[in-house]
Scaffold this active site. Structure first.
Site, PDB file in Angstrom:
ATOM      1  N   LYS A  22       1.060  -1.219   0.420  1.00 20.59           N
ATOM      2  CA  LYS A  22      -0.084   0.204  -0.027  1.00 20.59           C
ATOM      3  C   LYS A  22       0.916   1.089  -0.451  1.00 20.59           C
ATOM      4  O   LYS A  22       0.569   2.289  -0.714  1.00 20.59           O
ATOM      5  CB  LYS A  22      -1.101   0.062   0.961  1.00 20.59           C
ATOM      6  CG  LYS A  22      -1.547   1.081   1.056  1.00 20.59           C
ATOM      7  CD  LYS A  22      -2.575   1.484   2.628  1.00 20.59           C
ATOM      8  CE  LYS A  22      -1.830   1.769   4.090  1.00 20.59           C
ATOM      9  NZ  LYS A  22      -1.723   3.054   4.818  1.00 20.59           N
ATOM     10  N   ASN A  23       1.974   1.037   1.066  1.00 20.69           N
ATOM     11  CA  ASN A  23       3.161   2.734   1.601  1.00 20.69           C
ATOM     12  C   ASN A  23       3.833   2.760  -0.195  1.00 20.69           C
ATOM     13  O   ASN A  23       4.229   4.153   0.048  1.00 20.69           O
ATOM     14  CB  ASN A  23       2.904   2.537   2.362  1.00 20.69           C
ATOM     15  CG  ASN A  23       1.900   2.680   3.688  1.00 20.69           C
ATOM     16  OD1 ASN A  23       0.700   3.325   3.713  1.00 20.69           O
ATOM     17  ND2 ASN A  23       2.579   1.861   5.120  1.00 20.69           N
ATOM     18  N   CYS A 117      -5.400  12.470  13.016  1.00 18.02           N
ATOM     19  CA  CYS A 117      -6.082  11.479  11.905  1.00 18.02           C
ATOM     20  C   CYS A 117      -6.250  10.570  13.663  1.00 18.02           C
ATOM     21  O   CYS A 117      -5.775  11.776  14.815  1.00 18.02           O
ATOM     22  CB  CYS A 117      -5.426  10.800  11.894  1.00 18.02           C
ATOM     23  SG  CYS A 117      -3.751  10.403  11.699  1.00 18.02           S
ATOM     24  N   ARG A 122      -0.208  14.189  13.132  1.00 17.03           N
ATOM     25  CA  ARG A 122       0.581  13.505  12.229  1.00 17.03           C
ATOM     26  C   ARG A 122       0.532  15.257  11.140  1.00 17.03           C
ATOM     27  O   ARG A 122      -0.030  15.191  10.507  1.00 17.03           O
ATOM     28  CB  ARG A 122      -0.490  13.242  11.296  1.00 17.03           C
ATOM     29  CG  ARG A 122      -0.181  11.828  11.921  1.00 17.03           C
ATOM     30  CD  ARG A 122      -0.904  10.429  11.472  1.00 17.03           C
ATOM     31  NE  ARG A 122      -0.199  10.279  10.295  1.00 17.03           N
ATOM     32  CZ  ARG A 122      -0.355   9.021   9.141  1.00 17.03           C
ATOM     33  NH1 ARG A 122      -1.464   8.206   9.362  1.00 17.03           N
ATOM     34  NH2 ARG A 122       0.055   8.373   8.484  1.00 17.03           N
ATOM     35  N   ASP A 308       3.626  -0.270  11.856  1.00 13.03           N
ATOM     36  CA  ASP A 308       2.653  -0.672  11.361  1.00 13.03           C
ATOM     37  C   ASP A 308       2.371  -2.433  11.761  1.00 13.03           C
ATOM     38  O   ASP A 308       1.756  -2.624  11.108  1.00 13.03           O
ATOM     39  CB  ASP A 308       3.087  -0.713   9.941  1.00 13.03           C
ATOM     40  CG  ASP A 308       2.958   0.464   9.587  1.00 13.03           C
ATOM     41  OD1 ASP A 308       1.921   1.852   9.845  1.00 13.03           O
ATOM     42  OD2 ASP A 308       3.709   0.990   8.281  1.00 13.03           O
ATOM     43  N   ARG A 400      -8.898  -0.468   3.763  1.00 14.68           N
ATOM     44  CA  ARG A 400      -8.166   0.879   3.332  1.00 14.68           C
ATOM     45  C   ARG A 400      -6.749  -0.311   3.027  1.00 14.68           C
ATOM     46  O   ARG A 400      -5.903   0.542   2.160  1.00 14.68           O
ATOM     47  CB  ARG A 400      -7.653   1.964   4.091  1.00 14.68           C
ATOM     48  CG  ARG A 400      -8.535   2.983   4.874  1.00 14.68           C
ATOM     49  CD  ARG A 400      -8.571   3.693   5.508  1.00 14.68           C
ATOM     50  NE  ARG A 400      -6.888   4.226   5.006  1.00 14.68           N
ATOM     51  CZ  ARG A 400      -6.777   4.754   5.871  1.00 14.68           C
ATOM     52  NH1 ARG A 400      -6.759   5.556   7.347  1.00 14.68           N
ATOM     53  NH2 ARG A 400      -5.431   5.675   5.131  1.00 14.68           N
TER      54      ARG A 400
HETATM   55  N1  EPU Z   1       5.426  13.818  11.351  1.00 11.53           N
HETATM   56  C1  EPU Z   1       5.391  15.746  11.667  1.00 11.53           C
HETATM   57  N2  EPU Z   1       6.010  16.684  11.596  1.00 11.53           N
HETATM   58  C2  EPU Z   1       6.008  16.075   9.215  1.00 11.53           C
HETATM   59  C3  EPU Z   1       5.961  14.748   8.990  1.00 11.53           C
HETATM   60  C4  EPU Z   1       5.420  13.659  10.452  1.00 11.53           C
HETATM   61  O1  EPU Z   1       5.574  16.160  13.240  1.00 11.53           O
HETATM   62  O2  EPU Z   1       6.095  16.818   9.067  1.00 11.53           O
HETATM   63  C5  EPU Z   1       5.826  13.070  12.794  1.00 11.53           C
HETATM   64  C6  EPU Z   1       4.334  11.661  12.434  1.00 11.53           C
HETATM   65  O3  EPU Z   1       3.286  13.319  13.285  1.00 11.53           O
HETATM   66  C7  EPU Z   1       4.210  11.272  13.246  1.00 11.53           C
HETATM   67  C8  EPU Z   1       6.323  10.544  12.409  1.00 11.53           C
HETATM   68  O4  EPU Z   1       6.741  11.678  12.500  1.00 11.53           O
HETATM   69  O5  EPU Z   1       4.253  10.985  14.796  1.00 11.53           O
HETATM   70  C9  EPU Z   1       6.177   9.772  11.919  1.00 11.53           C
HETATM   71  O6  EPU Z   1       5.442  10.371  10.619  1.00 11.53           O
HETATM   72  P1  EPU Z   1       6.095   9.590   8.763  1.00 11.53           P
HETATM   73  O7  EPU Z   1       6.054  10.560   8.384  1.00 11.53           O
HETATM   74  O8  EPU Z   1       7.265   8.705   9.044  1.00 11.53           O
HETATM   75  O9  EPU Z   1       4.931   9.110   8.302  1.00 11.53           O
HETATM   76  P2  EPU Z   1       3.718   8.971   7.459  1.00 11.53           P
HETATM   77  O10 EPU Z   1       4.451   8.989   5.890  1.00 11.53           O
HETATM   78  O11 EPU Z   1       2.646   9.655   7.889  1.00 11.53           O
HETATM   79  C10 EPU Z   1       3.413   6.820   6.596  1.00 11.53           C
HETATM   80  C11 EPU Z   1       2.552   5.543   6.254  1.00 11.53           C
HETATM   81  C12 EPU Z   1       2.772   5.240   7.923  1.00 11.53           C
HETATM   82  C13 EPU Z   1       3.607   4.825   8.879  1.00 11.53           C
HETATM   83  C14 EPU Z   1       4.543   5.570   8.253  1.00 11.53           C
HETATM   84  C15 EPU Z   1       5.759   5.498   9.501  1.00 11.53           C
HETATM   85  C16 EPU Z   1       1.737   6.290   3.960  1.00 11.53           C
HETATM   86  C17 EPU Z   1       0.604   6.704   2.990  1.00 11.53           C
HETATM   87  N3  EPU Z   1       2.245   5.859   5.412  1.00 11.53           N
HETATM   88  O12 EPU Z   1       3.346   7.927   6.827  1.00 11.53           O
HETATM   89  O13 EPU Z   1       1.736   4.367   7.412  1.00 11.53           O
HETATM   90  O14 EPU Z   1       3.234   4.107   9.452  1.00 11.53           O
HETATM   91  O15 EPU Z   1       5.727   6.111   7.589  1.00 11.53           O
HETATM   92  O16 EPU Z   1       7.027   3.564   9.363  1.00 11.53           O
HETATM   93  O17 EPU Z   1       2.817   5.699   3.632  1.00 11.53           O
HETATM   94  C18 EPU Z   1      -0.574   2.438   7.410  1.00 11.53           C
HETATM   95  O18 EPU Z   1       0.045   1.648   6.614  1.00 11.53           O
HETATM   96  O19 EPU Z   1      -1.075   1.729   8.586  1.00 11.53           O
HETATM   97  C19 EPU Z   1       0.593   3.467   8.353  1.00 11.53           C
HETATM   98  C20 EPU Z   1       0.227   4.215   9.047  1.00 11.53           C
END
Ligand code: EPU
Length: 427
Positions: A22-23, A117, A122, A308, A400
């Protein structure tokens, strides 16, 4: 109300093939915006998040042909809008992944602010700070972020405060079209980022170091469409491995269609828990654990233990022979599923971002609510070993990210079905 009903106690046998990640798929779909023409993605999971990303691209003017259940031909030649609207961003935060590619191709983007969310606040501040360093001007009004790079993107060094997956991806997708060289320091190293960089390089980008903390991107003038196969979903694989560790018959179950090195830390921790995992071609064979040893775990960016897999692993820890601590370092609100597992008989105490888990002898089936994607899948897996029936509601969360979850479990011999539970007459 749709639910998943599980009758516990049925042995699992045979083999399950995991779908595309998915990701990865979501970001690869966004990246097609960078290459005008028809990009074909193969091994795309048929899940609702992919459908939402398809809608985001279509609203911008892309056309999508469903070649077969897992192949999409995405034509981005006629894209003439740069907006990710609120109704879609509110459904799926990953819609914000179009910001980098839109800036790379058109120098502008209008993205609904994602808000919080069910995993917590986030924020996307790191995406914005990084893109600002590349020359993007940001403005916000009426709940939208307006990003403008009409003077062109200029490569520079961006040091991320935290190795954010989404920020690393948005920066890479913008920087491929910047003037000069961009260096992302403290970049996220997840396998999905390597998949994205591989596809962009096939399209003509010049990215090196993906999968390491320092990614270097030399900007190019144009990218061309390609055909690319999405990597297998390591988290779906990990979820089935937990199911096998709980309920596999003597032969074990085979979980295939993914690269087992993408689950390195998970497999290492599972082995420490006493689970027998054998690497086989295209995946792993997992046998039922007679006794689960307690092991402490903390979630960390890759190659650390993935957030995850935290909920699914807690199902194992809750049945371990002793006490363990799971520490969640990535998201502020990812223990909601624990209180549902307690309804099934688990002994878990949450203190801040730590879960103290005392192993119990077994679960008893109950009505539980899926709080989020991974927590929902973990509750279904817990139901496989529970005494009696478990009914998991709010299963749109599971849809999802897990393709044909119920039929894949049934294929392994589980007694699981989707059903409709009538709403209470008091509602
Ligand atoms: N964060 C910030 N500021 C930012 C970006 C992130 O504070 O500008 C914080 C977030 O709030 C969070 C942490 O940093 O607490 C990690 O966020 P990250 O950006 O690494 O995650 P993401 O890109 O929002 C993706 C996956 C998630 C997975 C995480 C960590 C996708 C669509 N989502 O999220 O997947 O948990 O990386 O590996 O790629 C899932 O599949 O169930 C899922 C939640």
């Amino acid at each position: 109300m749709d639910i998943i009903r599980v009758e516990g106690g049925h042995e699992l046998n045979g083999s399950v093939h995991v779908s595309g990640a998915k990701n990865s798929a979501l970001k690869l779909m966004a990246a097609t915006l960078l290459a005008p023409g028809v990009t074909t993605l193969e091994n795309v999971p048929n899940i609702s998040d992919v459908h939402v990303m398809g809608k985001v691209l279509k609203r911008m003017g892309a056309t999508i042909e469903v070649v077969d259940e897992h192949s999409l031909a995405i034509d981005t030649s006629a894209v003439d809008s740069w907006e990710a609207p609120y109704d879609l961003v509110a459904k799926m935060r990953a819609s914000t992944a179009v910001m980098g590619p839109l800036l790379g191709r058109f120098g502008k983007a209008k993205i609904a602010m994602p808000g919080g969310c069910n995993l917590g606040a986030r924020k996307i501040d790191m995406h914005i700070l990084g893109l600002e360093a590349l020359g993007v001007h940001f403005d916000t009004d009426h709940g939208y972020i307006h990003a403008d790079a009409s003077d062109g993107l200029v490569g520079t060094t961006v040091t991320l405060e935290f190795a954010s997956v989404g920020a690393t991806e948005n920066l890479i997708m913008a920087a491929v079209r910047a003037r000069g060289t961009t260096v992302i320091d403290n970049a996220a190293r997840e396998p999905e980022i390597v998949d994205l960089a591989n596809m962009l390089n096939e399209m003509g980008a010049k990215i090196s170091g993906a999968g390491t903390p320092v990614v270097q991107i030399e900007g190019v003038d144009e990218l061309h469409p390609v055909t690319h196969r999405v990597i297998g979903d390591r988290i779906e694989a990990g979820t089935f491995i937990v199911a096998g560790a709980l309920m596999a018959g003597d032969e074990g179950i085979d979980v295939v269609g993914f690269n087992s090195s993408h689950l390195g830390m998970v497999l290492k921790k599972f082995e420490l828990m006493g689970i027998d995992i054998e690497r086989i071609v295209g995946g792993v064979r997992v046998r039922r654990a007679e006794r689960i040893r307690p092991v402490d775990i903390q979630t960390l960016p890759f190659p650390g233990f993935p957030t995850d897999m935290q909920a699914q692993t807690m199902v194992l820890s809750a049945l371990a022979d002793g006490s363990s601590v799971i520490t969640e370092n990535i998201f502020e609100n990812r223990f909601m599923f624990a209180s549902e597992l307690v309804r099934m008989g688990a002994d878990i105490r949450i203190e801040s971002h730590h879960a103290m888990i005392h192993g119990v002898k077994g679960f008893s089936g109950a009505q539980v609510v899926s709080p989020d994607l991974r927590g929902g899948a973990a509750l279904v897996v817990a139901g496989l070993i529970a005494d009696g029936y478990t009914e998991v509601s709010a299963i749109h969360h599971i849809d999802r990210g897990y393709e044909h979850f119920v039929s894949k479990l049934v294929g392994l011999g589980a007694c699981v079905e989707r059903a409709t539970r009538p709403d209470s007459i008091d509602d």
